[in-house]
Design an enzyme around this catalytic site. Structure first.
Site, short mmCIF file in Angstrom:
data_model
loop_
_atom_site.label_atom_id
_atom_site.label_comp_id
_atom_site.label_asym_id
_atom_site.label_seq_id
_atom_site.Cartn_x
_atom_site.Cartn_y
_atom_site.Cartn_z
N SER A 6 -14.54 -29.43 -16.68
CA SER A 6 -13.38 -28.57 -16.40
C SER A 6 -12.74 -28.17 -17.73
CB SER A 6 -12.36 -29.32 -15.56
OG SER A 6 -11.12 -28.65 -15.65
N HIS A 31 -16.58 -25.38 -14.97
CA HIS A 31 -15.55 -25.43 -13.93
C HIS A 31 -14.26 -24.81 -14.46
CE1 HIS A 31 -13.80 -27.17 -10.22
NE2 HIS A 31 -12.73 -27.43 -10.96
N ASP A 33 -10.33 -23.88 -13.49
CA ASP A 33 -9.23 -24.18 -12.58
C ASP A 33 -8.19 -23.06 -12.63
OD1 ASP A 33 -9.88 -26.82 -11.49
OD2 ASP A 33 -9.82 -27.45 -13.59
N MET A 35 -4.73 -21.81 -11.19
CA MET A 35 -3.52 -22.29 -10.49
C MET A 35 -2.45 -21.21 -10.59
SD MET A 35 -3.39 -26.18 -11.94
CE MET A 35 -4.89 -27.12 -12.21
N HIS A 64 -12.48 -22.62 -9.24
CA HIS A 64 -11.73 -23.43 -8.26
C HIS A 64 -10.35 -22.81 -8.12
CE1 HIS A 64 -9.74 -27.68 -7.52
NE2 HIS A 64 -9.55 -26.85 -6.52
N MET A 66 -6.69 -22.59 -6.83
CA MET A 66 -5.57 -23.38 -6.28
C MET A 66 -4.39 -22.41 -6.21
SD MET A 66 -6.31 -26.78 -8.52
CE MET A 66 -7.45 -25.89 -9.58
N MET A 135 -11.43 -33.20 -3.42
CA MET A 135 -10.50 -33.57 -4.48
C MET A 135 -10.35 -35.09 -4.51
SD MET A 135 -9.75 -30.79 -5.98
CE MET A 135 -8.70 -31.57 -7.21
N PHE A 141 -3.25 -30.94 -11.99
CA PHE A 141 -3.26 -31.43 -13.36
C PHE A 141 -4.55 -32.20 -13.67
CE2 PHE A 141 1.02 -31.17 -11.76
CZ PHE A 141 1.64 -30.40 -12.74
N GLY A 142 -4.96 -32.13 -14.93
CA GLY A 142 -6.07 -32.95 -15.39
C GLY A 142 -5.54 -34.34 -15.76
N GLY A 143 -6.46 -35.24 -16.02
CA GLY A 143 -6.09 -36.56 -16.55
C GLY A 143 -5.46 -37.51 -15.56
N ASP A 173 -13.98 -33.74 -7.62
CA ASP A 173 -13.17 -33.25 -8.75
C ASP A 173 -11.92 -34.10 -8.93
OD1 ASP A 173 -11.76 -31.74 -10.60
OD2 ASP A 173 -11.57 -29.96 -9.33
N GLY A 174 -11.81 -34.72 -10.12
CA GLY A 174 -10.59 -35.43 -10.47
C GLY A 174 -10.84 -36.88 -10.85
N GLY A 175 -10.55 -37.23 -12.09
CA GLY A 175 -10.64 -38.63 -12.54
C GLY A 175 -12.06 -39.18 -12.58
N GLY A 195 -13.05 -33.32 -16.53
CA GLY A 195 -12.25 -32.65 -17.55
C GLY A 195 -12.00 -33.56 -18.73
N SER A 196 -11.01 -34.45 -18.58
CA SER A 196 -10.63 -35.29 -19.72
C SER A 196 -11.77 -36.21 -20.18
CB SER A 196 -9.36 -36.08 -19.41
OG SER A 196 -9.41 -36.58 -18.10
C1 DX5 Z 1 -7.13 -30.68 -10.98
C2 DX5 Z 1 -8.34 -29.87 -11.35
C3 DX5 Z 1 -9.42 -30.62 -12.01
C4 DX5 Z 1 -9.05 -31.28 -13.34
C5 DX5 Z 1 -10.01 -32.41 -13.57
O1 DX5 Z 1 -6.32 -29.89 -10.17
O2 DX5 Z 1 -8.89 -29.28 -10.20
O3 DX5 Z 1 -10.58 -29.81 -12.17
O4 DX5 Z 1 -9.11 -30.38 -14.40
O5 DX5 Z 1 -9.61 -33.08 -14.71
P1 DX5 Z 1 -9.91 -34.63 -14.93
O6 DX5 Z 1 -11.40 -34.80 -14.96
O7 DX5 Z 1 -9.26 -34.92 -16.25
O8 DX5 Z 1 -9.29 -35.37 -13.78
ZN ZN Z 2 -10.85 -28.25 -10.36
#
Ligand code: DX5
Ligand code: ZN
Length: 213
Positions: A6, A31, A33, A35, A64, A66, A135, A141-143, A173-175, A195-196
């Protein structure tokens, strides 16, 4: 396992270099995002910036959404020829119609489920889509920390997919990191967004390779 970094976690001051770096590091999808500050409490990028991403990328874009007005955003991003566009089922009154629209634009349609949404919510749509995105954090948010109930949800979804549309992929997706990747694989997940975990790593190549199990 396919890996979709991401770019939300990338250095936006060096976006072209970052996108090229993950593609060289053997990612499978990029990927993106999107928003809108309404569906989620954060605002990211629109078609001008995503066009720059598309130009730098040598892998397909996984957009993606949102956002509140999915159909409007599909029109905005379709000219960039993404491989996938995914939209949240929680925010769409006419998902079947939107799926037909995305497919008519030669883009693979995908549906996203928030952590509280059961896979049964999309049972009658599964036959028409190419991917379901689960999800494993609350979108915005990332991280954030991985919500482990997604594992059980992926297993349930996998059973439904095997019956209804075996070629449909499951994305999470996420963490996502090198610790939970094994449970995700075992649950039948096909694609992970990271992402992170990827962008904070000293080697993008090693980070992506550790998820390619
Ligand atoms: C959150 C996003 C994710 C996010 C993932 O709303 O959809 O794609 O960037 O980031 P990490 O891998 O850091 O959770
Ligand atoms: Zn995403």
């Amino acid at each position: 396992m396919l890996v979709a970094p991401s770019i939300l976690a990338s250095d936006f001051g060096n976006l072209e270099t970052e996108v090229k770096a993950i593609c060289t590091a053997q990612c499978d999808l990029v990927h993106v995002d999107v928003m809108d500050g309404h569906f989620v409490p954060n605002l990211t990028i629109g078609p001008v910036v995503v066009q720059a991403v598309a130009k730098a990328a040598t892998k397909g874009l996984d957009i993606h959404l949102m956002v509140e007005n999915n159909s409007f955003f599909v029109d905005l991003f379709a000219p960039l020829n993404p491989e996938y566009i995914s939209f949240h089922i929680e925010e769409e009154k006419h998902p079947h119609r939107l799926i037909q629209k995305i497919r008519s634009l030669d883009i693979k349609p995908a549906i996203v489920l928030n952590p509280h949404t059961p896979p049964e919510a999309i049972e009658y749509l599964l036959a028409d889509i190419d991917m379901v995105l689960l999800m494993s954090v609350n979108p915005g948010f990332g991280g954030q920390k991985f919500i482990p109930t997604v594992i059980e949800k992926a297993k349930r979804l996998k059973k439904m997919i095997e019956k209804i549309n075996p070629t449909c992929l499951i994305e999470v997706d996420g963490g996502v990191n090198d610790k939970n990747i094994h449970d995700l694989k075992e649950a039948g997940v096909d694609v992970v967004v990271a992402g992170s975990y990827v962008f904070n790593a000293s080697s993008y190549e090693d980070a992506i390779a550790s998820l390619h199990i």
